[in-house]
Design a protein around this motif. Structure first.
Motif, PDB file in Angstrom:
ATOM      1  N   VAL A  39      41.426   8.823 -16.335  1.00  0.00           N
ATOM      2  CA  VAL A  39      42.603   9.692 -16.401  1.00  0.00           C
ATOM      3  C   VAL A  39      42.369  10.885 -15.479  1.00  0.00           C
ATOM      4  O   VAL A  39      41.440  11.670 -15.702  1.00  0.00           O
ATOM      5  N   ARG A  40      43.198  11.024 -14.453  1.00  0.00           N
ATOM      6  CA  ARG A  40      43.083  12.140 -13.515  1.00  0.00           C
ATOM      7  C   ARG A  40      43.710  13.401 -14.125  1.00  0.00           C
ATOM      8  O   ARG A  40      44.932  13.518 -14.217  1.00  0.00           O
ATOM      9  N   THR A  41      42.872  14.346 -14.541  1.00  0.00           N
ATOM     10  CA  THR A  41      43.372  15.561 -15.190  1.00  0.00           C
ATOM     11  C   THR A  41      43.718  16.665 -14.201  1.00  0.00           C
ATOM     12  O   THR A  41      44.273  17.693 -14.591  1.00  0.00           O
ATOM     13  N   GLU A  45      50.879  15.012 -13.137  1.00  0.00           N
ATOM     14  CA  GLU A  45      51.110  13.824 -13.970  1.00  0.00           C
ATOM     15  C   GLU A  45      49.773  13.141 -14.188  1.00  0.00           C
ATOM     16  O   GLU A  45      49.137  12.687 -13.235  1.00  0.00           O
ATOM     17  N   ARG A  46      49.317  13.098 -15.417  1.00  0.00           N
ATOM     18  CA  ARG A  46      47.995  12.554 -15.720  1.00  0.00           C
ATOM     19  C   ARG A  46      48.012  11.030 -15.612  1.00  0.00           C
ATOM     20  O   ARG A  46      48.120  10.319 -16.616  1.00  0.00           O
ATOM     21  N   GLU A  48      46.979   7.366 -15.531  1.00  0.00           N
ATOM     22  CA  GLU A  48      45.915   6.571 -16.122  1.00  0.00           C
ATOM     23  C   GLU A  48      45.655   5.342 -15.253  1.00  0.00           C
ATOM     24  O   GLU A  48      46.593   4.657 -14.839  1.00  0.00           O
ATOM     25  N   GLU A  93      38.196  11.236 -18.702  1.00  0.00           N
ATOM     26  CA  GLU A  93      38.979  12.281 -18.047  1.00  0.00           C
ATOM     27  C   GLU A  93      38.175  12.825 -16.878  1.00  0.00           C
ATOM     28  O   GLU A  93      36.990  13.163 -17.031  1.00  0.00           O
ATOM     29  N   ASN A  95      38.495  15.355 -13.190  1.00  0.00           N
ATOM     30  CA  ASN A  95      39.342  16.327 -12.500  1.00  0.00           C
ATOM     31  C   ASN A  95      39.217  16.269 -10.977  1.00  0.00           C
ATOM     32  O   ASN A  95      39.463  17.251 -10.275  1.00  0.00           O
TER      33      ASN A  95
END
Length: 274
Positions: A39-41, A45-46, A48, A93, A95
């Motif tokens: 999941v790109r935090t 828009e996160r 998945e 998660e 970043n």
């Protein structure tokens, strides 16, 4: 066996091997049948990105997963650790677009998982047991999977440089074998190729702390194993084939890399979906 997830979240920070960017990851427990999901935090828009073979979009020096225009690359070391520790369900998660390189192996991730612990879940694991021969071959290299009651890897590395030459290893995988003999093996680079890699925007986070470097005279850092290259190749293969699922079988490879590994994973995954 029952499906397994982490007992509690686990976090780690570092730099990406190729991007050179600071990155933080947090591994979270996840419900049954979630699988491994990135999941790109850092994005509004996160997005998945399920860690499955169908989402592999590039294998240039690393394995890249994408969903639409969002990607995660160099996932193989973390995926290998998840495979070695038997985790079925996990939300990762992150970043940035590349996990931390840590020390260039998967032992840091394996220790992270071990410290978090794991719990069995109330649903049986759906293991993919190889029941026929799969072979991916480009004329010079190949990787194949054949039926086997367990998980086994036999890998032959052929390197034209005399310092390395031919390396071979065969492992019947258990958690202890993975931790002791495979997880500590680090990624390797030839010194004369480093500048070209960086000019191409790759290896920007590589140092002698996270990459074994060699030249025509010898090694620039101390090896953990005399045959560390082939052990790392096995580490990568286990990470790549985990994209097909919790696979059981005998994987046999000669000079294989991410391209052939993930093509094999895609073939297995496609059959599993039917």
């Amino acid at each position: 066996m029952q499906q397994q997830t982490l007992a509690k979240p686990a976090a780690y920070a570092g730099v990406g091997l190729h991007s050179g960017k600071e990155v933080e990851i947090t591994l979270h427990p996840a419900p049954v049948d979630t699988g491994i999901v990135f999941v790109r935090t850092d994005l509004e828009e996160r997005t998945e990105i399920p860690a499955v073979a169908a989402n592999v979009t590039s294998t240039l020096r690393a394995t890249t997963l994408s969903m639409r225009d969002v990607r995660i690359f160099t996932v193989e070391h973390l995926m290998s650790a998840l495979h070695g520790f038997g985790i079925d369900n996990c939300r990762i998660e992150i970043n940035a677009e590349e996990p931390p390189v840590a020390d260039g192996s998967s032992i840091v991730f394996l220790d992270l998982l071990k410290n978090a612990g794991r719990v069995q879940q109330d649903k049986e694991r759906r293991e993919i047991r190889i029941d026929k021969v799969y072979r991916i071959d480009d004329g010079e290299r190949f990787v194949m999977a054949v039926p086997y009651d367990g998980l086994r890897v036999s890998f032959t590395s052929l390197n034209e440089r005399k310092l390395i030459g031919v390396q071979y290893h065969d492992f019947i995988l258990t958690e202890d074998v993975y931790r002791k003999d495979i997880a500590p093996a680090r990624t390797i680079a030839y010194e004369k190729e480093v500048d070209a890699l960086r000019a191409a925007g790759l290896g920007l986070g590589g140092t002698l702390e996270n990459v074994i470097v060699y030249n025509d005279e010898g090694w620039l850092n101390t090896l953990r194993f005399e045959d560390e290259l082939v052990r790392h190749k096995i580490l990568d293969l286990l990470g790549d084939v985990r994209l097909a699922g919790a696979v059981k079988g005998h994987f046999i490879a000669v000079k294989s890399g991410h391209e052939l590994n993930t093509r094999l994973a895609k073939a297995i995954y496609a059959d599993w979906l039917r």
